[in-house]
Write a protein that holds these residues in place. Structure first.
Motif, short mmCIF file in Angstrom:
data_model
loop_
_atom_site.label_atom_id
_atom_site.label_comp_id
_atom_site.label_asym_id
_atom_site.label_seq_id
_atom_site.Cartn_x
_atom_site.Cartn_y
_atom_site.Cartn_z
N SER A 88 47.67 51.08 43.29
CA SER A 88 47.42 50.06 44.31
C SER A 88 46.03 50.23 44.95
CB SER A 88 48.51 50.12 45.38
OG SER A 88 49.79 49.93 44.82
N ALA B 175 43.39 49.17 42.56
CA ALA B 175 43.35 47.71 42.47
C ALA B 175 42.62 47.10 43.66
CB ALA B 175 44.77 47.16 42.38
N VAL B 176 42.88 47.63 44.86
CA VAL B 176 42.17 47.14 46.05
C VAL B 176 40.68 47.43 45.94
CG1 VAL B 176 41.92 47.44 48.55
CG2 VAL B 176 44.19 47.33 47.53
N GLY C 209 38.95 47.76 43.19
CA GLY C 209 38.38 46.85 42.20
C GLY C 209 38.20 45.45 42.75
N LEU C 210 39.17 44.97 43.53
CA LEU C 210 39.05 43.64 44.11
C LEU C 210 37.88 43.56 45.09
CD1 LEU C 210 40.18 40.78 44.47
CD2 LEU C 210 41.73 41.70 46.22
N ILE C 211 37.76 44.56 45.96
CA ILE C 211 36.64 44.59 46.90
C ILE C 211 35.32 44.68 46.16
CG2 ILE C 211 35.57 45.93 48.74
CD1 ILE C 211 38.34 46.70 49.69
N LEU D 239 34.61 43.58 43.08
CA LEU D 239 34.29 42.29 42.46
C LEU D 239 33.79 41.28 43.49
CD1 LEU D 239 37.22 41.95 39.89
CD2 LEU D 239 34.84 42.57 39.44
N LEU D 240 34.41 41.27 44.67
CA LEU D 240 33.95 40.37 45.73
C LEU D 240 32.52 40.72 46.17
CD1 LEU D 240 37.17 40.05 47.94
CD2 LEU D 240 36.23 38.37 46.33
#
Length: 389
Positions: free
Chosen positions: A17, A20-21, A23-25, A27-28
């Protein structure tokens, strides 16, 4: 299910988790970097090009962070249990996965991650012509990072390729602290181990990096006068110089426990969490905040320009409302001497219609010397009226 398996699965789910967070941050922030660069180029904001200069290294820093997080997921034991993603791999391939983790994370992505962070911090101390504004700075910095990581990468490869054979031939360390990479699980699932020699090499790298980071931070704190920027520098130095050596220490202590034991799982998770904090703070301070500050500065400049134009417009309207007929006549006379385009057009019209020159108001010329009338002249309110002939 045994308590050990429950704890391992719980920590594994939390690890996935958090990655994943991250990676999301990341990419943003990459999209934010592209938006900022495109915005600067389209708006021709040359004064902000300095802040968008290291955009390639910023994106590379995020990519290294995602790579490192993906490797931490592959290391997890619960992915190789029955019914999980990597359970179809036989024990030999699972052992290869653990070896690739040591080389990829401990020998490449993790050192590159920290070196990129240091080079981004160092960029603010370089000269404009040779620093981030230089078109070759990003490429040159990337080459420096790869050259600096080659020695550690070679040492980790040595541990993987010849470590176990040397240990077997010389009968060194029966417990396998120095070169042990995997241990066998009762259901033929391999558990990844942290070789002590790999951790020692990583500790030497962490020591050198921390000393260099202190030196750069000291130079930056001498030059920075803004309290907010000083807090950011202090925060970054604290997290990197504090949490990264803590990770190395935890990895070194993990050899005292067997993989799969609750203590080992907790120690490995805390080591992962330590570097995750460094990465998160680095992305925030070195990638997101510089872009946000630059865009805020641009908006502030736009608001200041709008306020200045509005103030000049209001001042002009105030001057027009307070002008007297004598001021208008003097303005027209002065425009005649200067030969303005508007006066020459009015002069032709006067020659055709023989109109009084006081009927025209020169709106293009205003100066502070025209705001007051000579002493003793009468003040007239309103616009001049056409005289009857």
């Amino acid at each position: 299910m045994p308590l050990t398996s429950v704890l391992g699965d719980a920590l594994g789910v939390v690890t996935v988790s958090l990655v994943a967070v991250l990676g999301l941050i990341g990419l943003l922030c990459i999209l934010y970097s592209f938006y900022f660069r495109d915005h600067i180029r389209s708006q021709s904001q040359t004064q902000l090009r300095y802040f968008s200069g290291p955009w390639v290294i910023r994106i590379t820093f995020i990519l290294f962070a995602i790579w490192w997080g993906f490797g931490e997921i592959l290391r997890l034991e619960f992915l190789r249990r029955e019914g999980r993603v990597l359970h179809t791999l036989d024990s030999k391939w699972q052992e290869i996965v653990c070896k690739c983790y040591v080389v990829s994370n401990l020998g490449f992505s993790e050192p590159c991650l920290l070196l990129t962070l240091v080079f981004l911090l160092r960029a603010s101390l370089q000269k404009t012509e040779s620093g981030p504004l230089s078109q070759k700075w990003n490429i040159r910095t990337m080459i420096y990072i790869l050259l600096c990581v080659i020695p550690l990468f070679a040492l980790q490869m040595t541990v993987i390729l010849v470590g176990q054979r040397v240990e077997t031939d010389l009968n060194l360390n029966k417990k396998g602290y120095l070169f042990k990479i995997t241990t066998e699980y009762p259901n033929d699932a391999a558990r990844c181990f942290y070789p002590l020699l790999s951790t020692v090499f990583l500790g030497v790298f962490a020591t050198m990096l921390t000393l260099y980071l202190f030196w750069i931070g000291r130079r930056m704190l001498i030059l920075v006068i803004n309290k907010g920027l000083k807090k950011r520098v202090y925060t970054l130095i604290f997290f990197v110089s504090g949490f990264y050596p803590l990770r190395v220490l935890l990895l070194g202590l993990s050899v005292l426990f067997k993989p799969g034991d609750p203590v080992f799982e907790v120690v490995a998770f805390l080591a992962f969490l330590s570097l995750l904090c460094c990465v998160g703070v680095g992305i925030c301070i070195l990638v997101y905040l510089p872009i946000a500050d630059s865009l805020a500065l641009k908006n502030l400049q736009d608001m200041e320009a709008t306020r200045r134009i509005t103030g000049e417009h209001n001042e002009t309207l105030s001057l027009i409302a307070n002008r007297s007929p004598h001021d208008d006549f003097m303005a027209s006379s002065s425009s005649t001497k200067r030969g303005s385009i508007s006066f020459r057009a009015m002069e032709r019209e006067e020659q055709q219609h023989h109109a009084d020159p006081s009927l025209f108001v020169e709106l293009s010329l205003f100066s502070h010397s025209q705001q007051s009338s000579p002493a003793g002249s009468p003040r007239h309110h309103g616009w001049p009226m056409r005289s009857s002939s």
